[in-house]
Design a protein around this motif. Structure first.
Motif, short mmCIF file in Angstrom:
data_model
loop_
_atom_site.label_atom_id
_atom_site.label_comp_id
_atom_site.label_asym_id
_atom_site.label_seq_id
_atom_site.Cartn_x
_atom_site.Cartn_y
_atom_site.Cartn_z
N VAL A 1 24.09 -17.39 -71.70
CA VAL A 1 23.79 -18.63 -72.40
C VAL A 1 22.28 -18.76 -72.51
O VAL A 1 21.58 -18.90 -71.50
CB VAL A 1 24.38 -19.85 -71.67
N GLU A 2 21.80 -18.68 -73.73
CA GLU A 2 20.37 -18.78 -73.99
C GLU A 2 20.09 -20.09 -74.72
O GLU A 2 21.01 -20.82 -75.10
CB GLU A 2 19.90 -17.58 -74.80
N GLU B 1 25.97 -15.61 -75.99
CA GLU B 1 26.39 -14.24 -76.27
C GLU B 1 27.56 -13.88 -75.36
O GLU B 1 27.46 -13.98 -74.13
CB GLU B 1 25.24 -13.26 -76.09
N ILE B 2 28.67 -13.47 -75.99
CA ILE B 2 29.91 -13.20 -75.27
C ILE B 2 30.21 -11.72 -75.36
O ILE B 2 30.36 -11.16 -76.45
CB ILE B 2 31.07 -14.01 -75.89
N GLY B 3 30.34 -11.07 -74.21
CA GLY B 3 30.65 -9.65 -74.18
C GLY B 3 32.00 -9.37 -74.80
O GLY B 3 32.99 -10.06 -74.55
N ALA C 1 33.49 -20.62 -88.58
CA ALA C 1 32.99 -21.99 -88.67
C ALA C 1 31.78 -22.21 -87.77
O ALA C 1 30.96 -23.09 -88.03
CB ALA C 1 34.10 -22.97 -88.31
N LEU C 2 31.67 -21.40 -86.73
CA LEU C 2 30.53 -21.51 -85.80
C LEU C 2 29.34 -20.67 -86.23
O LEU C 2 28.34 -20.58 -85.50
CB LEU C 2 30.98 -21.08 -84.40
N ASP C 3 29.41 -20.04 -87.40
CA ASP C 3 28.33 -19.18 -87.91
C ASP C 3 28.03 -18.03 -86.97
O ASP C 3 26.87 -17.62 -86.79
CB ASP C 3 27.05 -19.99 -88.16
N ALA C 4 29.06 -17.48 -86.35
CA ALA C 4 28.88 -16.41 -85.38
C ALA C 4 28.45 -15.11 -86.05
O ALA C 4 28.68 -14.88 -87.24
CB ALA C 4 30.17 -16.19 -84.60
N THR C 5 27.84 -14.26 -85.25
CA THR C 5 27.50 -12.91 -85.66
C THR C 5 28.10 -11.94 -84.65
O THR C 5 28.43 -12.31 -83.53
CB THR C 5 25.98 -12.68 -85.74
N VAL C 6 28.25 -10.68 -85.05
CA VAL C 6 28.69 -9.64 -84.13
C VAL C 6 27.58 -8.62 -84.00
O VAL C 6 26.90 -8.28 -84.98
CB VAL C 6 30.00 -8.97 -84.60
N VAL D 1 29.51 -10.88 -79.21
CA VAL D 1 29.67 -11.89 -80.25
C VAL D 1 28.64 -12.98 -79.95
O VAL D 1 28.55 -13.46 -78.81
CB VAL D 1 31.09 -12.48 -80.26
N ARG D 2 27.90 -13.35 -80.97
CA ARG D 2 26.79 -14.30 -80.77
C ARG D 2 27.08 -15.60 -81.51
O ARG D 2 27.30 -15.60 -82.73
CB ARG D 2 25.49 -13.69 -81.28
N VAL D 3 27.12 -16.72 -80.78
CA VAL D 3 27.35 -18.04 -81.36
C VAL D 3 26.04 -18.82 -81.28
O VAL D 3 25.55 -19.11 -80.19
CB VAL D 3 28.45 -18.81 -80.61
#
Length: 459
Positions: A244-245, A250-252, A308-313, A347-349
């Motif tokens: 958590v930044e 960032e979720i592995g 919807a959360l504008d996530a990136t991979v 996965v980056r939220v």
């Protein structure tokens, strides 16, 4: 360190070592256990929906050293059990000395015909030993379907369970470290020692990554899918962090959905709305966030929320990393921009999160079912006006997608039923829904059209 062939792999089953020699990459744990004489677990569906096959595995816990985790043995590769500890219904108790779970089911009439009972026993036992349990979470049984429909006595048995006794050996086991994963290479199977080794192996022709095997396991059971090489990435530490930044979470990719749910502890409310409706606890105990996106399924529940959360991979390979917006990730039916040899690493939220979020899942069953339509919303509403909106959709096209036309009409609109009406009309026209056994195209469009008015009304 690299892996080497293991001539006599074993698993500890109900306290005794059992050889895995001769196990093929496509053999599942259920078939191996039953061939070993442990026939309590049954095959009811071969796709992880009935829970008749559930068993317990000793896995690293999020709150204790070890946690007894219930999993679908019909999906779990038997080769993945090398060096691991398994408990089946036979290992929990005997006719002369029933386990507390078995005792409660017996005295309250919860065994019914008995076909599904061993699976219920293992799922209930996992909840019985759950760290910090103060009451029984009935969602622990959401993946167990009783064909005799005797749910009342089963739930009564579950709710009657107390806390494990001080001398309970399975409870004591949770205070010691979980068994490590043993790097091993066998015929068409690899458990790599590092991410670098995994990425190198994924460059081999026909190699596929395997984590929870909740998708590939079904394909193997029902369609005879036989990859040239299965690369087990589920325990690689490089893929199992949660950071958590200030600007993002960032979720592995190899964290299971149950682990993400517990580690996040409510940090992302939209994902909290998804998890209870995502398949069952048995599936969430195995399925990973990277695997769910990696399959590219248009009917997965997680992708709409992450859109919807504008996530990136973050995609990783032997040549390095690259970050791709999830809106650009899916390119066709079960296809993506991920190149051969690439793996979803994280996965980056982005933060901060939208103030108004919701997840609507339309399915024939409330739990343990595939969506007919899934909709995820993330919006900012200031003084009754929408200033920003993102809508992720599943089940209405060949890929998960963003409803950009509806988002544009929603931005600047009043947050009222009348104000969102133009956006609701655009939402109903989004995608290319089809008629299938889950729902008709007309029904799917009707559900899309009702979603925004429901959200405004707080339903």
């Amino acid at each position: 360190m690299s892996t080497s062939p293991d001539l006599e792999p074993t698993a500890v089953v109900n306290g005794s070592a059992r050889s895995l020699a001769g196990v093929r990459a496509e053999d599942n744990a259920l078939d191996w256990l039953r061939a070993s004489g442990l026939t309590g677990a049954k095959e009811g569906c071969a796709e992880g929906e009935c829970g008749a096959c559930s068993v317990l595995l000793a896995r690293p816990g999020t709150g204790t050293a070890t946690e007894w985790t219930a999993l679908n043995a019909c999906l779990l590769p038997a080769a993945a059990l090398a060096g691991q500890e398994v408990v089946t219904a036979e290992g929990l108790g005997t006719a002369e000395g029933l386990h507390p779970v078995q005792e409660e089911l017996a005295v309250r009439g919860g065994s019914q015909c008995g076909f599904c009972t061993p699976g219920f026993v293992c799922s209930m036992a996992a909840e019985y030993y759950r760290p910090g349990r103060t009451s029984f979470d009935h969602h622990a049984l959401s993946g167990n379907l009783c064909r005799c429909t005797g749910y009342r006595p089963i739930l009564e048995a579950a709710q009657a369970l107390g806390t494990p006794a001080a001398d309970d050996p399975l409870a004591a086991r949770t205070t010691a470290p979980a068994p490590p994963q043993v790097p091993r290479r066998a015929d068409r199977w690899l458990r790599p020692a590092s991410l670098d080794e995994a990425l190198a192996a994924l460059g081999e022709p026909g190699a596929v990554a395997v984590a929870g095997s909740t998708d590939l396991g079904v394909e193997a059971n029902l369609r005879g899918t036989r990859p040239a090489l299965r690369v087990a990435i589920d325990r690689l530490p490089e893929l199992r962090s949660l950071d958590v930044e200030e600007s993002a979470v960032e979720i592995g990719a190899a964290l299971t959905l149950t682990e993400v749910e517990r580690l996040m502890a409510g940090r992302i409310p939209l994902l909290d709305a998804v998890f209870p409706q995502f398949a069952s606890r048995l599936i969430r105990n195995g399925a990973t966030i990277g695997g769910n996106l990696g399959t590219g399924s248009p009917i997965g529940d997680l992708a709409p929320a992450l859109l919807a959360l504008d996530a990136t991979v973050v995609l990783v390979s032997v040549t390095g990393e690259r970050e791709v917006a999830l809106t650009d990730y899916f390119t066709g039916y079960r296809e993506s921009v991920r190149a051969p040899g690439e793996l979803i690493g994280r996965v980056r939220v982005p933060l901060p999160l939208a103030g108004t979020t919701a997840f609507h899942k339309i399915a024939k069953r409330r739990f343990d079912d595939i969506s007919s339509v899934a909709l995820a919303f993330a919006a900012e509403v200031d003084d009754g006006v929408v200033t920003r909106a993102a809508i992720g959709l599943g089940g209405v096209a060949a890929t998960p997608l963003r409803a950009t036309a509806a988002e544009d009409l929603l931005t600047g609109a009043a947050w009222t039923t009348a104000g969102v009406a133009p956006a609701a009309e655009a939402l109903a026209a989004t995608g290319t829904p089809i008629d299938d056994h889950r729902a008709s195209a007309a029904y799917r469009r009707a559900m899309l059209g009702q979603a925004l008015p429901r959200l405004v009304a707080g339903r």
